[in-house]
Design a protein around this motif. Structure first.
Motif, PDB file in Angstrom:
ATOM      1  N   UNK A 185       0.874  -1.176   0.000  1.00  0.00           N
ATOM      2  CA  UNK A 185       0.000   0.000   0.000  1.00  0.00           C
ATOM      3  C   UNK A 185       0.906   1.219   0.000  1.00  0.00           C
ATOM      4  N   UNK A 186       0.637   2.143  -0.925  1.00  0.00           N
ATOM      5  CA  UNK A 186       1.470   3.350  -0.990  1.00  0.00           C
ATOM      6  C   UNK A 186       0.927   4.412  -0.032  1.00  0.00           C
ATOM      7  N   UNK A 187       1.818   5.297   0.358  1.00  0.00           N
ATOM      8  CA  UNK A 187       1.407   6.369   1.276  1.00  0.00           C
ATOM      9  C   UNK A 187       0.348   7.240   0.634  1.00  0.00           C
ATOM     10  N   UNK A 188      -0.698   7.569   1.384  1.00  0.00           N
ATOM     11  CA  UNK A 188      -1.747   8.449   0.877  1.00  0.00           C
ATOM     12  C   UNK A 188      -2.878   7.719   0.177  1.00  0.00           C
ATOM     13  N   UNK A 189      -2.746   6.411   0.008  1.00  0.00           N
ATOM     14  CA  UNK A 189      -3.809   5.643  -0.652  1.00  0.00           C
ATOM     15  C   UNK A 189      -4.947   5.354   0.319  1.00  0.00           C
ATOM     16  N   UNK A 190      -6.139   5.196  -0.246  1.00  0.00           N
ATOM     17  CA  UNK A 190      -7.270   4.690   0.541  1.00  0.00           C
ATOM     18  C   UNK A 190      -7.656   3.356  -0.092  1.00  0.00           C
TER      19      UNK A 190
ATOM     20  N   UNK B 104     -19.673   3.397  -0.514  1.00  0.00           N
ATOM     21  CA  UNK B 104     -18.566   4.050   0.213  1.00  0.00           C
ATOM     22  C   UNK B 104     -17.230   3.652  -0.411  1.00  0.00           C
ATOM     23  N   UNK B 105     -17.073   2.367  -0.686  1.00  0.00           N
ATOM     24  CA  UNK B 105     -15.808   1.865  -1.256  1.00  0.00           C
ATOM     25  C   UNK B 105     -15.548   2.541  -2.612  1.00  0.00           C
ATOM     26  N   UNK B 106     -16.583   2.594  -3.413  1.00  0.00           N
ATOM     27  CA  UNK B 106     -16.470   3.155  -4.765  1.00  0.00           C
ATOM     28  C   UNK B 106     -16.101   4.637  -4.696  1.00  0.00           C
TER      29      UNK B 106
ATOM     30  N   UNK C 106      -9.062   4.350  -3.673  1.00  0.00           N
ATOM     31  CA  UNK C 106      -8.278   4.412  -4.905  1.00  0.00           C
ATOM     32  C   UNK C 106      -8.058   3.006  -5.471  1.00  0.00           C
ATOM     33  N   UNK C 107      -7.914   2.061  -4.587  1.00  0.00           N
ATOM     34  CA  UNK C 107      -7.808   0.650  -4.988  1.00  0.00           C
ATOM     35  C   UNK C 107      -8.595  -0.187  -3.979  1.00  0.00           C
ATOM     36  N   UNK C 108      -8.876  -1.412  -4.353  1.00  0.00           N
ATOM     37  CA  UNK C 108      -9.614  -2.274  -3.414  1.00  0.00           C
ATOM     38  C   UNK C 108      -9.102  -3.708  -3.495  1.00  0.00           C
TER      39      UNK C 108
ATOM     40  N   UNK D   1      -7.957  -2.409  -9.269  1.00  0.00           N
ATOM     41  CA  UNK D   1      -9.017  -1.479  -9.631  1.00  0.00           C
ATOM     42  C   UNK D   1     -10.277  -1.672  -8.755  1.00  0.00           C
ATOM     43  N   UNK D   2     -10.773  -0.570  -8.204  1.00  0.00           N
ATOM     44  CA  UNK D   2     -11.897  -0.643  -7.273  1.00  0.00           C
ATOM     45  C   UNK D   2     -13.156  -1.232  -7.925  1.00  0.00           C
ATOM     46  N   UNK D   3     -13.437  -0.765  -9.149  1.00  0.00           N
ATOM     47  CA  UNK D   3     -14.652  -1.221  -9.855  1.00  0.00           C
ATOM     48  C   UNK D   3     -14.636  -2.740 -10.050  1.00  0.00           C
ATOM     49  N   UNK D   4     -13.450  -3.240 -10.439  1.00  0.00           N
ATOM     50  CA  UNK D   4     -13.361  -4.679 -10.713  1.00  0.00           C
ATOM     51  C   UNK D   4     -13.525  -5.494  -9.423  1.00  0.00           C
ATOM     52  N   UNK D   5     -12.930  -4.970  -8.351  1.00  0.00           N
ATOM     53  CA  UNK D   5     -13.047  -5.661  -7.057  1.00  0.00           C
ATOM     54  C   UNK D   5     -14.514  -5.710  -6.624  1.00  0.00           C
TER      55      UNK D   5
END
Lengths: 244, 262
Positions: free
Chosen positions: A52-57, A210-212, A216-218, A231-235
């Motif tokens: 996980x990179x810094x600043x990611x959600x 909320x996740x969507x 930024x990633x899931x 990719x969040x959408x794919x997850x």
């Protein structure tokens, strides 16, 4: 977003051993020396690697029992891993209802203890104390033990401490599922404010909306396995398919 | 110094104050109870041994009280912390909090109680007990030795606390077992017996039982105006250090699983 790594997990796994009989006593162990307890191994996490990179959600999604809460607890350092290693760069805070709060302490004491554990000095806590209490809307109960609070009040206090004294890496486990509509609105406003900027957030939620909106990633988990991370959408699609 | 470069020292003191407050402020007398308790103890011993029994051992009340306050500190710090990994779980469910700090802060809270007891002891010894009148100011130089003796007691107590509380993760009845063992320990420690009788009857235990050495040395300093027995002091420091390292090892190996097991 920074390219610096906030969390690096390499080949981590976790097995819980559930014993059928109660052998958690000296007597039990002595009397059953030739009859060891039958234990059932539950593979809660299966050899996961990710960063996980810094600043990611990052959103963590999956059905009940998929390993989301176990993963956040391992990353927050509550549980040790059985294999692999985890590198955490920065202070962490795990937040879900009631975690990190003593019900024997007053709201004031919990604020000071929690903030101090987050690395704040007493003078710094003094400066933000009123803001924390006001944000949690518990002005009349500052010196009341939180065991007398409603679950909503405890959730508000925990969230307020997290917002005002929060760590570099926040693990938020179903925080949008507690509290009343007003509190949920407040939580969402915080997420939409500058608070989230610069922080790394791992968000566990069953709310795909909320996740969507915020992630930024899931990561999609199933039976303790990391099925997809990206990719969040794919997850979310994978999660929805799993629910059908 | 990591304790001062971060907020760690401040946090330890904050937790110790809260722990102490929880113990004494829960009742109506509040902090006053911390003072009343040793006063009532001394009064009971005084009436029992000086008025009712009228035994002829000089300063027996001071002798008994000096042993009991150290013993009670040890007992409170061990029996009272067996379940610490369960009761203080809320503190280590963070990554930032080191588990050893939970033990240190709890023992610091106990040390505040010990401080009150020692103050009451000196008040009795110098103001009421006739033997205390015979002490000259010069003997106060020996009081410097109270520091290593107290350090010894603190280290030994935290060591036992670490060992017992980590064993509790897998053996929940260790609490009851320790109460029995502590009762036996009490008999094998010169608290009620005269030191000379104890050394004559149980000479080996003065060396094997670290609490015996700590109490003997404490009394040598405060009651007999002499320096501690350095052989016993070094021996007991060695025991305490060994048990402390064992406790740290167990905390690292077993304590890390406390959150999921408890």
């Amino acid at each position: 977003m920074s390219q610096e790594i906030a969390i690096q997990a390499e080949n981590i796994s976790k097995v819980f051993h559930i014993t059928e009989d109660n052998h958690n006593t000296v007597k039990g162990r002595l009397f059953n020396i030739f009859n060891p307890p039958r234990s059932k191994a539950i593979m809660a996490l299966k050899h996961m690697s990710f960063e996980v990179r810094k600043g990611e959600c990052i959103g963590l999604i999956g059905r009940n029992g998929s390993g989301k809460s176990t993963l956040t607890r391992i990353l927050a350092g509550v549980y040790p891993t059985d294999s692999g290693y985890i590198q955490i760069n920065g202070t962490t805070m795990l937040m879900n209802l009631g975690v990190g709060m003593s019900h024997e302490l007053t709201a004031r004491e919990n604020v000071y203890v929690s903030s101090s554990v987050m690395g704040m000095k007493i003078k710094e806590v003094d400066a933000i104390f009123d803001e924390i209490i006001a944000f949690a809307e518990i002005e009349g109960f500052v010196d009341t033990k939180i065991k007398f609070f409603s679950s909503g009040m405890v959730a508000r206090l925990a969230f307020s401490i997290a917002v005002k004294a929060g760590a570099d890496i926040m693990f938020l486990d179903e925080i949008f599922a507690v509290g009343d509509a007003k509190f949920q609105d407040k939580a969402i406003k915080v997420f939409e404010s500058s608070w989230i900027q610069g922080r790394t957030v791992i968000l566990v939620s069953h709310s795909m909306e909320v996740i969507k909106k915020y992630c930024t990633r899931a990561a999609f988990l199933k039976h303790g396995e990391l099925i997809y991370y990206g990719d969040t959408e794919k997850a979310i699609d994978l999660y929805m398919q799993d629910n059908q | 110094m990591i304790y001062f470069s971060t907020n760690r020292a401040e946090r330890l003191w904050l937790l110790a104050k809260i722990e102490f407050k929880l113990r004494y402020y829960e009742n109506k007398l509040g902090l006053l109870w911390a003072l009343i308790k040793p006063i009532t103890d001394i009064t009971i011993y005084y009436i029992a041994f000086n008025v009712v029994i009228k035994q002829n051992i000089p300063s027996f009340v001071a002798y008994l009280f000096s042993g009991l306050i150290l013993w009670n500190f040890f007992l409170e710090s061990t029996t009272g912390t067996v379940q610490i990994l369960r009761t203080k779980k809320f503190l280590y469910e963070y990554n930032n909090m080191q588990k050893i700090d939970i033990y240190i802060s709890t023992l610091l809270a106990n040390s505040i109680g010990l401080f009150f007891n020692i103050c009451m002891f000196f008040a009795y010894f110098f103001l009421i007990d006739k033997e205390g009148d015979n002490l000259h100011l010069a003997v106060f130089s020996n009081y410097i030795y109270l520091i290593p003796v107290f350090f010894n007691l603190f280290l030994l107590s935290i060591a036992f606390s670490l060992v017992l509380s980590t064993l509790y993760v897998f053996m929940h009845d260790i609490h009851q077992i320790w109460q029995v063992v502590a009762g036996l320990f009490f008999i094998l420690t010169p608290i009620v017996f005269k030191t000379e009788d104890y050394l004559r009857a149980l000479p080996v235990f003065a060396e094997l039982n670290p609490m015996a050495g700590i109490i003997i040395n404490f009394r040598r300093i405060v009651l007999q105006n002499t320096s501690p027995d350095f052989y016993l002091l070094m021996l007991d420091l060695g025991y305490a250090m060994f048990l402390f390292l064992l406790g740290l090892f167990l905390l690292k190996r077993i304590g890390s699983k406390a959150a999921e097991k408890l």
